[in-house]
Design a protein around this motif. Structure first.
Motif, short mmCIF file in Angstrom:
data_model
loop_
_atom_site.label_atom_id
_atom_site.label_comp_id
_atom_site.label_asym_id
_atom_site.label_seq_id
_atom_site.Cartn_x
_atom_site.Cartn_y
_atom_site.Cartn_z
N LEU A 1 -34.23 57.08 -71.72
CA LEU A 1 -34.90 57.89 -72.99
C LEU A 1 -36.08 57.07 -73.69
O LEU A 1 -37.12 57.73 -74.03
N ASP A 2 -35.88 55.95 -73.70
CA ASP A 2 -37.08 55.14 -74.43
C ASP A 2 -38.38 55.34 -73.39
O ASP A 2 -39.41 55.15 -74.03
N ALA A 3 -38.16 55.59 -72.19
CA ALA A 3 -39.29 55.52 -71.19
C ALA A 3 -40.00 56.95 -71.81
O ALA A 3 -41.38 57.07 -71.47
N GLN A 4 -39.52 57.96 -72.05
CA GLN A 4 -40.24 59.18 -72.66
C GLN A 4 -40.97 59.05 -74.01
O GLN A 4 -41.59 59.92 -74.40
N PHE A 5 -40.74 58.28 -74.85
CA PHE A 5 -41.35 57.76 -76.00
C PHE A 5 -43.03 57.39 -75.75
O PHE A 5 -43.19 56.58 -74.89
N PRO A 6 -43.96 57.82 -76.45
CA PRO A 6 -43.92 58.42 -77.82
C PRO A 6 -43.99 60.16 -77.46
O PRO A 6 -44.04 60.90 -78.36
N ALA A 7 -44.13 60.55 -76.25
CA ALA A 7 -44.12 61.78 -76.00
C ALA A 7 -43.01 62.55 -76.68
O ALA A 7 -43.17 63.65 -77.11
N LYS A 8 -42.02 62.11 -76.51
CA LYS A 8 -40.67 62.64 -76.80
C LYS A 8 -39.86 61.51 -77.58
O LYS A 8 -39.74 60.35 -76.99
N ARG A 9 -39.30 61.97 -78.47
CA ARG A 9 -38.21 61.12 -79.28
C ARG A 9 -36.79 61.61 -79.16
O ARG A 9 -36.39 62.50 -79.98
N ILE A 10 -36.24 61.14 -78.25
CA ILE A 10 -34.89 61.34 -77.77
C ILE A 10 -33.94 60.46 -78.05
O ILE A 10 -33.86 59.25 -78.28
N CYS A 11 -32.65 61.10 -78.52
CA CYS A 11 -31.68 60.22 -78.65
C CYS A 11 -30.25 60.69 -78.31
O CYS A 11 -30.34 61.79 -77.93
N ARG A 12 -29.22 59.99 -78.30
CA ARG A 12 -27.95 60.25 -77.91
C ARG A 12 -26.93 59.67 -78.98
O ARG A 12 -27.20 58.49 -79.24
#
Length: 148
Positions: free
Chosen positions: A62-73
């Motif tokens: 999930l962190d690898a997609q930051f900053p384009a996406k801010r994903i959490c679970r």
């Protein structure tokens, strides 16, 4: 990773709450939302108790997609040992979502409900969604008159 680095102390001021990860998450878990009502009650024992139960971990995928996406679970372990896992999610209102005016006005009403009258909310919404060249002084004057 950046979110997990935010403060996790019990905030005493709105500024401390603004740069805190644990307080808004705990308040949302306890009350179903985080807004003005939770900010004006900093130190709420229910929220503070919930804060003590929270742990924040980085998921490298999930962190690898930051900053384009801010994903959490969210992963919740219940008192009886069950594990509940949410789907991956992003905060609403991201640029790529093409959020519409209905979503924005609903959010405006929800967030301002504790401090603005319903009539004041509607007057402000009419100003903000009407003609494009409304003087800022008119918006400020309307907002000041809308407080409960």
């Amino acid at each position: 990773e950046k979110a997990t680095m935010l403060s996790k102390i019990v905030p005493k001021t709105a500024d401390e709450a603004q740069y805190n990860i644990a307080y808004p998450v705990a308040a949302a878990l306890v009350y179903g939302d985080f807004g003005y009502a939770q900010l004006k009650n900093l130190g709420d024992p229910k929220v503070v108790d919930m804060m003590s139960l929270l742990r924040f971990k980085v998921d490298p995928k999930l962190d690898a997609q930051f900053p384009a996406k801010r994903i959490c679970r969210a992963v919740i372990e219940t008192k009886d040992g069950r594990i509940l896992t949410s789907p991956d999610c992003e905060p609403r209102g991201e640029a790529h979502e093409n959020i519409g005016i209905d979503w924005l006005t609903d959010k405006f009403r929800r967030i301002t409900a504790p401090v603005l009258t319903a009539e004041g909310q509607e007057k402000l919404l009419n100003l903000l969604t009407g003609e494009e060249n409304v003087p800022i002084r008119q918006i400020i004057d309307t907002a000041n008159k809308a407080f409960m």
